[in-house]
Write a protein that holds these residues in place. Structure first.
Motif, PDB file in Angstrom:
ATOM      1  N   UNK A 156       0.864  -1.177   0.000  1.00 21.05           N
ATOM      2  CA  UNK A 156       0.000   0.000   0.000  1.00 21.05           C
ATOM      3  C   UNK A 156       0.898   1.224   0.000  1.00 21.05           C
ATOM      4  N   UNK A 157       0.755   2.043  -1.027  1.00 22.94           N
ATOM      5  CA  UNK A 157       1.610   3.216  -1.179  1.00 22.94           C
ATOM      6  C   UNK A 157       0.751   4.475  -1.081  1.00 22.94           C
ATOM      7  N   UNK A 158       1.002   5.264  -0.061  1.00 26.61           N
ATOM      8  CA  UNK A 158       0.277   6.514   0.167  1.00 26.61           C
ATOM      9  C   UNK A 158       1.231   7.693   0.044  1.00 26.61           C
ATOM     10  N   UNK A 159       0.657   8.868  -0.093  1.00 29.94           N
ATOM     11  CA  UNK A 159       1.452  10.101  -0.190  1.00 29.94           C
ATOM     12  C   UNK A 159       2.568   9.955  -1.219  1.00 29.94           C
ATOM     13  N   UNK A 160       2.202   9.465  -2.361  1.00 30.68           N
ATOM     14  CA  UNK A 160       3.210   9.190  -3.390  1.00 30.68           C
ATOM     15  C   UNK A 160       3.859  10.474  -3.887  1.00 30.68           C
ATOM     16  N   UNK A 161       5.152  10.360  -4.211  1.00 30.75           N
ATOM     17  CA  UNK A 161       5.949  11.478  -4.683  1.00 30.75           C
ATOM     18  C   UNK A 161       6.489  11.159  -6.085  1.00 30.75           C
ATOM     19  N   UNK A 162       6.829  12.168  -6.859  1.00 31.06           N
ATOM     20  CA  UNK A 162       7.413  11.899  -8.183  1.00 31.06           C
ATOM     21  C   UNK A 162       8.631  10.985  -8.120  1.00 31.06           C
ATOM     22  N   UNK A 163       9.409  11.079  -7.050  1.00 32.83           N
ATOM     23  CA  UNK A 163      10.601  10.239  -6.935  1.00 32.83           C
ATOM     24  C   UNK A 163      10.278   8.780  -6.644  1.00 32.83           C
ATOM     25  N   UNK A 164       9.006   8.466  -6.430  1.00 33.38           N
ATOM     26  CA  UNK A 164       8.602   7.062  -6.293  1.00 33.38           C
ATOM     27  C   UNK A 164       8.374   6.404  -7.658  1.00 33.38           C
ATOM     28  N   UNK A 165       8.443   7.191  -8.712  1.00 36.08           N
ATOM     29  CA  UNK A 165       8.262   6.658 -10.053  1.00 36.08           C
ATOM     30  C   UNK A 165       9.329   5.625 -10.370  1.00 36.08           C
ATOM     31  N   UNK A 166       8.889   4.434 -10.751  1.00 35.74           N
ATOM     32  CA  UNK A 166       9.814   3.332 -11.015  1.00 35.74           C
ATOM     33  C   UNK A 166       9.014   2.118 -11.462  1.00 35.74           C
ATOM     34  N   UNK A 167       9.736   1.104 -11.906  1.00 37.91           N
ATOM     35  CA  UNK A 167       9.126  -0.207 -12.089  1.00 37.91           C
ATOM     36  C   UNK A 167       9.292  -0.955 -10.776  1.00 37.91           C
TER      37      UNK A 167
END
Length: 114
Positions: free
Chosen positions: A80-91
């Motif tokens: 579960x991923x909350x408060x996502x940030x642009x730096x979380x962008x990935x495969x």
């Protein structure tokens, strides 16, 4: 052993996503499942791991925002991923070491962008 991941997608900063990874095959009941991620031009890194006992560990960058959990009956791990940030962008890849072999899911793209 096969790992089938799902749940990625495009989300705005501050949004949430839930990843799932189902394992099938001859799997030891005592194991550790994990989520890794790899951004373009970067090395694959551990995001979170969870043992069959329920103990967990997280990368510092996701502590307080991501939660890993599992269903031992279904051999499924969730992120579960909350408060996502642009730096979380990935495969994002799920991972299961089993009988001396490390298995990987096929990867699911998570893109955080406005």
């Amino acid at each position: 052993v096969q790992l089938q991941a799902s749940g990625g997608g495009l989300v705005q900063p501050g949004g949430s996503l839930r990843l799932s990874c189902a394992a099938s095959g001859s799997i030891l009941s005592i194991n550790v499942m994990g989520w890794y991620r790899q951004a373009p031009g970067k090395q694959r890194e551990l995001v979170a791991g969870i043992a069959s006992s329920g103990s967990t560990n997280y990368a510092d960058s996701v502590k307080g925002r991501f939660t890993i959990s599992r269903d031992n009956v279904k051999n499924t791990v969730y992120l579960q991923m909350n408060s996502l940030k642009p730096e979380d962008t990935a495969v994002y890849y799920c991972n299961l070491p089993n009988r001396g072999i490390v298995y990987w899911g096929q990867g699911t793209q998570v893109t955080v962008s406005s």
